[in-house]
Design an enzyme around this catalytic site. Structure first.
Site, mmCIF file in Angstrom:
data_model
loop_
_atom_site.group_PDB
_atom_site.id
_atom_site.type_symbol
_atom_site.label_atom_id
_atom_site.label_comp_id
_atom_site.label_asym_id
_atom_site.label_seq_id
_atom_site.Cartn_x
_atom_site.Cartn_y
_atom_site.Cartn_z
ATOM 1 N N GLU A 172 34.158 -42.923 32.518
ATOM 2 C CA GLU A 172 32.745 -42.556 32.388
ATOM 3 C C GLU A 172 32.596 -41.086 32.009
ATOM 4 O OE1 GLU A 172 29.247 -43.704 35.345
ATOM 5 O OE2 GLU A 172 30.135 -41.794 35.949
ATOM 6 N N TYR A 227 24.613 -40.625 28.288
ATOM 7 C CA TYR A 227 25.510 -41.309 29.230
ATOM 8 C C TYR A 227 26.407 -42.241 28.427
ATOM 9 C CZ TYR A 227 27.273 -44.514 32.757
ATOM 10 O OH TYR A 227 28.104 -45.264 33.546
#
Lengths: 374, 293
Positions: A186, A98
């Site tokens: 992101e 992530y």
């Protein structure tokens, strides 16, 4: 403004971040053609702005072009308003990471957030396993420096080529983040492939509505909005949210409108729409009322307490809007603030019964919506 | 003494000759604010209501030292105007513009933190100590909202402030100093950073905070109360209790995301720290009476 995945990935790719080979499809036939060109297996990803697409069945795998066509038809027919599919070649994934960049309003820095386990929502991870999350603050005036990147990759326990590749991606993500004035950039998941490569499996980019340059590249379009009226309101620059209740709110000031929204619910009523025409929009009563009337409602509730947005100007605007649009729903007003005496006189002359207390106005609107008074 | 601004505070106004700037400069003066100079590049030598105008804040400071800069400057020029005031040595700045890019808001706050300055705003109507001084665009002449008294007010909203402050006055109280920190997601100064000022201010007996969904400023106030940084009675009204998650309710900062920033969470934190919370604006006056015994 939140961009679609394909737009975020385009921006990432332009900055040098590897993305899966993919094609955009606007119908099932195009999805079939895309799958044929990309080769199987492939992934069909519905381009909608909501989160949790996997759980909602909006991401599907296909082993052949025929299967891609069939599954694409299903996605386009789903109730989620799918207009475009991103068809991508499937990737053999070794592990998922992530990586994101956001703003920290307290420390006043940008902030990398990373985790060696991607694929899950970061909020879930932050709540359940906060020790696994690596954060690296970056001062916007200093810019990204090598030590920031080292902090990030060592924190993720990466080494060798993977560390270098993830470091490069972090640098390029920072470039996109700064160029678009983003609130959030992101990559979740960031794939490490079985061949040892790194690829952005997903892309999320929330750009700043106040950054003219970035906005120019992504003009307002109906596909960013849940309803046509929300789109039309955005074109007018009027904050508007669609609900499905009885009382149309045409109020001024974000804080006051939000409070009226609460008060309606406390009084047992329901809201048809949230519309706020304060600040620079306080002379736009006609446009505001036109938007409210697009939505079926049983009563229009106007609450303002304006200072720069003067009460007399708002009252004149409301009366003008009534003359222009001739609404058939009853109107309850509570318009106060600068020059409120003139405002009251204007409203009375137009046959309205102006109220002075917000909570009384809300009760009256709820009573009208419930059929307890006319 | 008051908080942030009183009758002795010297104020310079950037954007003084613009429509908004000139209008509110005059009102600030009429209320008694010590406005010492204005700034508009290219207009040095002119005056606004008797206040001399200079090309730059530094040029004005040489003739008329000022402690506070009031910015009536459009959003795209706001960062430059804040830095101009900082460069001129001013450490209290109020900026009203809505729509300053997020990354610039971060840079503004960072610069202020770095040099010990306080930037109030953006997206605010400003700061007022009724009867003493005002930096902003606040209609002090509406007596049922801006009566002088001993209740401090901190707020994220303009229109809602009028609504709630009217209830403070209706409850028999008045305002010591009202500070609008603004509705943006990245305010230059946060609620909790102002608490020490209200704690020290002898003219403030209790504090009303007007908050809303989104962000963590109300939770930070609760932490400061728990740490006894702020010990006076506190009453809070927080809007957006029934707002759905993921929807931005008007203000840029008013959004619940990832389960964070909910009104329920803010109310629970403030009550645990000893604050009183009002579900409706009309309860604020009664809660203040209760809090002040």
């Amino acid at each position: 403004m939140k961009l679609f995945e394909y737009q975020a990935k385009e921006a990432f790719s332009e900055a040098g971040i590897p993305i899966p080979e993919g094609r955009l499809a606007q119908d099932a036939g195009e999805a079939r053609e895309a799958a044929r060109r990309l080769g199987s297996p492939c992934v069909l990803k519905a381009q909608v702005l909501r989160g949790g697409r996997g759980k909602a069945g909006l991401i599907q795998f296909a082993e052949s072009a025929e299967e891609a066509e069939r599954k694409a038809a299903g996605l386009f027919a789903s109730p989620h308003g799918v207009r475009k599919l991103l068809v991508e070649r499937a990737i053999a994934v070794e592990r998922e990471l992530y990586l994101s960049l956001a703003l920290d309003p307290v420390a006043a820095t940008a902030m990398f957030i990373a985790c060696a386990e991607g694929g899950v929502e970061i909020e879930t991870l932050a709540a359940e396993q906060p020790e696994k999350i690596v954060t690296v603050p970056v001062d916007l005036d200093w810019g990204l420096m090598p030590h920031h990147v080292r902090e990030l990759t060592f924190g993720l326990r990466l080494s060798g080529d993977t560390a270098k590749a993830v470091g490069d991606i972090a640098g390029n993500l920072f470039k996109v983040f700064r160029a678009t004035g983003a609130e959030l950039a992101e990559i979740n998941p960031l794939f490490v492939t079985k061949e040892g490569g790194t690829v952005a499996g997903d892309g999320k980019l929330v750009i700043d509505d106040n950054m003219g340059d970035a906005r120019g590249k992504y003009p307002l379009a109906p596909e960013y909005f849940d309803t046509q009226t929300e789109y039309e309101a955005a074109l007018e620059g009027i904050p508007y949210l669609q609900f499905d209740g009885d009382i149309a709110l045409m109020c001024a000031g974000a804080g006051l409108t939000t409070t009226v929204f609460d008060l309606v619910h406390y009084a047992g009523g329901t809201v048809a729409n949230y519309l706020e025409f304060g600040g620079p929009n306080y002379t736009k009563a006609v446009q505001a009322m036109r938007l409210c009337l697009k939505n079926p409602s049983k009563v229009l509730l106007v609450v303002t307490f304006g200072t720069i947005a003067r009460a007399d100007v708002m009252a004149n605007g409301l009366v003008e809007a009534i003359k222009a649009l001739r609404p058939t729903v009853p109107i309850v007003t509570c318009i106060r603030g600068t020059n409120e005496e003139e405002a009251f006189a204007t409203l009375r002359a137009a046959g309205l019964d102006p109220l002075y207390e917000t909570e009384e106005a809300v009760r009256r609107a709820v009573d009208i919506a419930a059929g307890r008074r006319a | 003494m008051s908080v942030f601004i009183d009758r002795n505070t010297s104020v310079e106004v950037q954007g003084a000759t613009g429509k908004e700037g000139a209008y509110w400069l005059k009102h600030m003066k009429d209320m008694g604010t010590r406005v010492v100079f204005g700034v508009t590049p290219g207009k040095e030598g002119q005056d606004v209501d008797g206040v001399p105008v200079f090309h730059s804040a530094r040029r004005g400071m040489k003739a008329h030292p000022a402690e506070l800069a009031m910015l009536f400057v459009p959003p795209r020029f706001t960062k430059d105007a804040v830095f101009e005031a900082l460069d001129a040595g001013i450490r209290k700045i109020v900026t009203i513009a809505e729509g300053v890019p997020l990354h610039e808001l971060i840079q503004i706050r960072k610069a202020a933190l770095s040099c010990g300055a306080m930037v109030i705003g953006g997206n605010t109507s400003g700061v007022i100590s009724p009867g003493k001084g005002m930096a902003g665009c606040i209609p002090y002449w509406i007596e049922r909202v801006y009566r002088k008294g001993d209740i401090g007010v901190m707020t994220r909203s303009g229109s809602l402030t009028n609504e709630v402050t009217a209830e403070v006055v209706k409850g028999g109280f008045g305002i010591s100093t009202l500070i609008g920190v603004g509705g943006d997601s990245i305010p230059g100064t946060r609620f909790a950073e102002l608490l020490p000022l209200y704690e020290q201010d002898q003219e403030t007996k209790a504090l009303v905070i007007i908050g809303e969904l989104g962000g963590s400023m109300e939770e930070e106030v609760a932490e400061a109360m728990e740490a006894e940084i702020f010990t006076k009675p506190l009453v809070a009204f927080i809007g957006g209790r029934t707002a759905p998650e993921g929807k931005r309710m008007g203000h840029a900062g008013a959004i619940v995301s990832g389960g964070k920033g909910s009104v329920a969470g803010k109310v629970a934190a403030l009550e645990k720290a000893g604050g009183l919370t009002a579900a409706k604006p009309s309860q604020v006056g009664g809660l203040l009476r209760q809090a002040l015994g």
